[in-house]
Design an enzyme around this catalytic site. Sequence first.
Site, PDB file in Angstrom:
ATOM      1  CG  LEU A 134       0.122   4.813  -2.474  1.00  0.00           C
ATOM      2  CD1 LEU A 134      -1.213   4.966  -1.756  1.00  0.00           C
ATOM      3  CD2 LEU A 134       0.682   6.181  -2.838  1.00  0.00           C
ATOM      4  CG  ASP A 135       6.817   4.637   0.524  1.00  0.00           C
ATOM      5  OD1 ASP A 135       7.192   4.005  -0.473  1.00  0.00           O
ATOM      6  OD2 ASP A 135       7.274   5.745   0.850  1.00  0.00           O
ATOM      7  CE  LYS A 136       4.095  -2.476   7.291  1.00  0.00           C
ATOM      8  NZ  LYS A 136       5.044  -3.234   8.156  1.00  0.00           N
TER       9      LYS A 136
END
Length: 314
Positions: A134-136
């Site tokens: 997942l993106d940050k």
Amino acid sequence: MAILTAKVPEQMAGMRLDQCLAEIFPDYSRSKLQSWIKSDRVHVDGEQLKAKDKLDGGELIELNAEAEAVLETEAEDIPLDIVFEDDDILIINKPAGLVVHPAAGNWHGTLVNALLHYLPNLNTLPRAGIVHRLDKDTSGLLMVAKSLQAHHSLVDQLQERSIQREYLALVKGWMTAGGTIDQPIGRHPVDRKRNAVIANGKTAVTHYRLEQRFKRHTLVRVKLETGRTHQIRVHMAHIHYPLVGDPVYGGRFQMPADCSPGLEHALRGFKRQALHAALLGLEHPVSGEYCQWEQAMPDDMQQLVGILQREELD
């Protein structure tokens, strides 16, 4: 030790055994796979072959993979929100702001650092058992394998597109209906830090349906068929419904006309893309049973949606 099995795809007919293994088991180096062939850890239809032997396609490969340290990342005592755990898999609720993998600028304080502190033996697995990311600044459910067998199973399920992944996204604009976006995604031709819909990109398919409409925003439920980097963010921006708070794909910040001071404050203060991995479903890598987990939106998204709901009543 873990026995990993795979059927040789017909399109690999004529390829050397070591080449096939490198394609089928990409998390292991070619030299490691060749050493396992020599040490009788690889059987093809029950027989031992040499690395240079060519395959016909359709054979059953059994790989006796050995767990050994493949990561040198430092373990760090970082709290984990564990949704589910058994001997084979770990389901994490990742908070927004937590980087998944160490990289330039983020060598510490990542999910991998946290996992290695919680389960030190994960250093024997590729990427500490993480099979998707997942993106940050995206929150929500993320799966982690605890064994080579589980890792191989989850990777296969991802490649077969059989894992269910649904997200909640708050987008700018008033949508009229759900739909499907089937547009290839690749590296932006000018800005190499971004992705974009481009003709020669990789296949990317995103399904979305309406959850709730507000005056100038829409809460949508998004289902991924593929898993390209920034896929939801790129696709929603492509159809002119960018995610609220997205600093990369959201365009120049514009305040909606006639919004209340409370909504203006909330929108200016929301500094991440409004995206949450809300549902994760998969076939258990050992039992074969279908498992599914759901996770409510985090407080910041719930508060923003609550303000939008109150705006509807004014």
